[in-house]
Write an enzyme that holds these catalytic residues in place. Structure first.
Site, PDB file in Angstrom:
ATOM      1  N   THR A 179     108.860 -95.774 -54.647  1.00 20.79           N
ATOM      2  CA  THR A 179     109.267 -94.693 -53.754  1.00 20.79           C
ATOM      3  C   THR A 179     108.933 -93.377 -54.441  1.00 20.79           C
ATOM      4  O   THR A 179     108.378 -93.345 -55.541  1.00 20.79           O
ATOM      5  CB  THR A 179     110.779 -94.752 -53.467  1.00 20.79           C
ATOM      6  OG1 THR A 179     111.491 -94.445 -54.674  1.00 20.79           O
ATOM      7  CG2 THR A 179     111.194 -96.130 -52.971  1.00 20.79           C
TER       8      THR A 179
ATOM      9  N   ASN B  51     122.286 -93.539 -48.151  1.00 16.18           N
ATOM     10  CA  ASN B  51     121.071 -93.650 -48.948  1.00 16.18           C
ATOM     11  C   ASN B  51     120.543 -92.300 -49.438  1.00 16.18           C
ATOM     12  O   ASN B  51     119.828 -92.248 -50.439  1.00 16.18           O
ATOM     13  CB  ASN B  51     119.993 -94.350 -48.111  1.00 16.18           C
ATOM     14  CG  ASN B  51     118.632 -94.299 -48.763  1.00 16.18           C
ATOM     15  OD1 ASN B  51     118.360 -94.999 -49.734  1.00 16.18           O
ATOM     16  ND2 ASN B  51     117.753 -93.435 -48.245  1.00 16.18           N
TER      17      ASN B  51
ATOM     18  N   LYS C 273     126.005 -91.260 -59.903  1.00 16.64           N
ATOM     19  CA  LYS C 273     126.037 -92.669 -59.493  1.00 16.64           C
ATOM     20  C   LYS C 273     127.238 -93.408 -60.094  1.00 16.64           C
ATOM     21  O   LYS C 273     127.824 -94.281 -59.437  1.00 16.64           O
ATOM     22  CB  LYS C 273     124.726 -93.362 -59.890  1.00 16.64           C
ATOM     23  CG  LYS C 273     123.513 -92.863 -59.123  1.00 16.64           C
ATOM     24  CD  LYS C 273     123.664 -93.039 -57.614  1.00 16.64           C
ATOM     25  CE  LYS C 273     122.384 -92.681 -56.874  1.00 16.64           C
ATOM     26  NZ  LYS C 273     122.528 -92.822 -55.403  1.00 16.64           N
TER      27      LYS C 273
ATOM     28  N   ASP D 114     121.614 -82.444 -43.447  1.00 15.54           N
ATOM     29  CA  ASP D 114     121.705 -82.225 -44.886  1.00 15.54           C
ATOM     30  C   ASP D 114     123.114 -82.651 -45.282  1.00 15.54           C
ATOM     31  O   ASP D 114     124.093 -82.033 -44.845  1.00 15.54           O
ATOM     32  CB  ASP D 114     121.455 -80.757 -45.218  1.00 15.54           C
ATOM     33  CG  ASP D 114     121.528 -80.455 -46.704  1.00 15.54           C
ATOM     34  OD1 ASP D 114     122.070 -81.277 -47.470  1.00 15.54           O
ATOM     35  OD2 ASP D 114     121.050 -79.374 -47.113  1.00 15.54           O
TER      36      ASP D 114
ATOM     37  N   THR E 115     119.325 -90.311 -40.106  1.00 14.07           N
ATOM     38  CA  THR E 115     119.394 -88.899 -40.460  1.00 14.07           C
ATOM     39  C   THR E 115     118.369 -88.556 -41.536  1.00 14.07           C
ATOM     40  O   THR E 115     118.026 -89.376 -42.389  1.00 14.07           O
ATOM     41  CB  THR E 115     120.802 -88.497 -40.954  1.00 14.07           C
ATOM     42  OG1 THR E 115     120.950 -88.836 -42.338  1.00 14.07           O
ATOM     43  CG2 THR E 115     121.889 -89.166 -40.125  1.00 14.07           C
TER      44      THR E 115
ATOM     45  N   LEU F 169     113.320 -96.057 -49.517  1.00 12.66           N
ATOM     46  CA  LEU F 169     114.187 -97.155 -49.102  1.00 12.66           C
ATOM     47  C   LEU F 169     114.828 -96.883 -47.747  1.00 12.66           C
ATOM     48  O   LEU F 169     114.946 -97.778 -46.913  1.00 12.66           O
ATOM     49  CB  LEU F 169     115.265 -97.400 -50.159  1.00 12.66           C
ATOM     50  CG  LEU F 169     114.807 -97.987 -51.494  1.00 12.66           C
ATOM     51  CD1 LEU F 169     115.972 -98.022 -52.478  1.00 12.66           C
ATOM     52  CD2 LEU F 169     114.218 -99.373 -51.325  1.00 12.66           C
TER      53      LEU F 169
ATOM     54  N   SER G  94     123.562 -97.105 -54.755  1.00  8.58           N
ATOM     55  CA  SER G  94     123.731 -96.621 -56.119  1.00  8.58           C
ATOM     56  C   SER G  94     122.436 -96.902 -56.885  1.00  8.58           C
ATOM     57  O   SER G  94     121.354 -96.581 -56.396  1.00  8.58           O
ATOM     58  CB  SER G  94     124.944 -97.309 -56.767  1.00  8.58           C
ATOM     59  OG  SER G  94     125.129 -96.867 -58.084  1.00  8.58           O
TER      60      SER G  94
ATOM     61  N   TYR H  86     122.110 -87.403 -62.950  1.00 11.13           N
ATOM     62  CA  TYR H  86     121.952 -88.500 -61.996  1.00 11.13           C
ATOM     63  C   TYR H  86     122.954 -89.612 -62.286  1.00 11.13           C
ATOM     64  O   TYR H  86     123.622 -90.115 -61.381  1.00 11.13           O
ATOM     65  CB  TYR H  86     120.524 -89.038 -62.084  1.00 11.13           C
ATOM     66  CG  TYR H  86     120.248 -90.199 -61.165  1.00 11.13           C
ATOM     67  CD1 TYR H  86     120.070 -90.003 -59.803  1.00 11.13           C
ATOM     68  CD2 TYR H  86     120.146 -91.499 -61.662  1.00 11.13           C
ATOM     69  CE1 TYR H  86     119.803 -91.063 -58.952  1.00 11.13           C
ATOM     70  CE2 TYR H  86     119.886 -92.570 -60.819  1.00 11.13           C
ATOM     71  CZ  TYR H  86     119.711 -92.348 -59.463  1.00 11.13           C
ATOM     72  OH  TYR H  86     119.457 -93.404 -58.627  1.00 11.13           O
TER      73      TYR H  86
END
Length: 296
Positions: free
Chosen positions: A200, A100, A169, A73, A49, A31, A151, A165
Site C-alpha cells: 500500500t 481503517n 496504535k 476527515d 468514507t 486496504l 491496528s 505511530y
C-alpha cells in the site's frame, strides 16, 4: 430495544453475506479500498468514507445502488457524527464498521514536534474513537454489530523512527480491548486487525516525516532496510481474509494479517517474557514484606 440475550447468533453477526451494511473509513486507497471492493463484490452495501471521494468513482460506477461515498476527515468530530447519521439513514443500520483511516508518521522521538504527535493521535486514535462512539447507540439498540479496528503489528511491538505511530496504535489496542469487554453484553463484537507489511502507500505519499536530526540517520537507514527486506502482502488477499473474520460465528479479538506477522510478534513476546522472568526476583522484592509473609 432488543436485548443481547434475545438476539440469535446470525442476527448478532449482522446477517449473511450479501445482506450486511458496512461503514469503512479511509476507503479510497490501500486496504480500505480493497475492503470496500470485497464487500461490494459479494452483494453487501458499503458507506465508504474518504477525504477525496473521487477515488471511489470507479466502484460507484459498478455498484451505484450499494455504495454510498461520503467525504470525511476523521479528525472532524462533527463531520464524523454527520457521516454516521447519513449512513444509518441510507441503510437502516450499520452491521460492520471498519476503522481503517490512518497514516504513518516517521521520525525519532526527539525529532517529533508536539503538533506532529497530536496530529498522529488525532487521526489514528481519536478518529476510530469518534466513529466508534457515533455508531454504538444504533448497534446497542439493535443488539448486534461488529467493529473492526485496523491496528498493526506496530500496535504490539515498536521499532525505531515510528514512535508517534506506535503510540497511536498501542493506544488503539488498549481502548479497543476495553470496548470489547463493555459491548459484548449487547451482542457487539470487536476485532483488532494487526497487519504486517502490505503493498500500500502507507510509507509512501500518504506518510508524514519529521525534520531529521543527523544523529538518527543511522536508525532511519536501518529501519528502511528492514522494511525493504520484507515481501509485502497483497491487499486484495487481506480483504478476503477480513470477509472470513466477519463471517465467523466467533470472530477473534485480535488477528494477525500477513505471513511474516506471526514470527515478528512471537519474537516480541518471547523477548518480553524472558526479560520479565530475568527480573522476577526484583519484581517480587518491589512488592515489599507483605509478599514474603504470604499476604500478597
Amino acid at each position: 430495544m432488543t436485548t443481547a440475550g434475545a438476539v440469535h447468533d446470525g442476527e448478532r453477526r449482522g446477517g449473511a453475506p450479501g445482506s450486511r451494511t458496512w461503514f469503512i473509513t479511509g476507503a479510497s486507497r490501500g486496504l480500505g479500498y480493497e475492503f470496500t471492493r470485497a464487500a461490494l463484490g459479494r452483494g453487501d452495501r458499503v458507506a465508504a468514507t474518504a477525504r477525496d471521494t473521487a477515488r471511489l468513482d470507479d466502484l460507484l460506477g459498478r455498484h451505484p445502488g450499494t455504495l454510498l461515498p461520503l467525504a470525511l476527515d476523521v479528525t472532524d468530530a462533527d463531520a464524523v457524527g454527520s457521516s454516521v447519521r447519513q449512513a444509518e439513514a441510507w441503510s437502516g443500520g450499520l452491521d460492520v464498521v471498519v476503522n481503517n483511516a490512518g497514516y504513518g508518521h516517521f521520525g525519532a522521538v526527539e525529532e517529533l514536534s508536539d503538533e506532529e504527535l497530536r496530529d498522529q493521535l488525532e487521526t489514528n486514535l481519536f478518529g476510530p474513537f469518534r466513529v466508534t462512539r457515533a455508531v454504538l447507540p444504533g448497534m446497542r439498540a439493535r443488539g448486534s454489530g461488529h467493529i473492526v479496528q485496523v491496528s498493526s503489528i506496530g500496535g504490539v511491538g515498536a521499532f525505531a523512527n515510528l514512535g508517534a505511530y506506535h503510540a497511536s496504535k498501542w493506544a488503539l489496542e488498549g481502548i479497543s480491548e476495553s470496548l470489547a469487554i463493555e459491548t459484548a453484553p449487547f451482542g457487539i463484537r470487536v476485532t483488532i486487525l494487526e497487519p504486517g507489511g502490505y503493498a500500500t502507500d502507507w510509507s509512501g505519499s500518504s506518510a508524514r516525516h519529521s525534520a531529521g536530526l543527523e544523529a538518527y540517520e543511522g536508525a532511519r537507514v536501518s529501519a528502511a532496510a528492514r522494511r525493504g527486506g520484507q515481501a509485502p502482502g497483497d491487499p486484495a488477499a487481506a480483504a478476503q481474509a477480513l470477509m472470513a473474520v466477519v463471517d465467523s460465528p466467533e470472530p477473534p479479538l485480535r488477528v494477525l494479517f500477513g505471513a511474516q506477522a506471526p514470527a515478528i510478534v512471537r519474537g516480541i513476546y518471547e523477548r518480553r517474557l524472558a526479560e520479565w522472568e530475568e527480573w522476577q526476583g526484583l519484581t517480587e522484592r518491589a512488592h515489599g514484606s507483605a509478599h514474603e509473609g504470604g499476604r500478597a
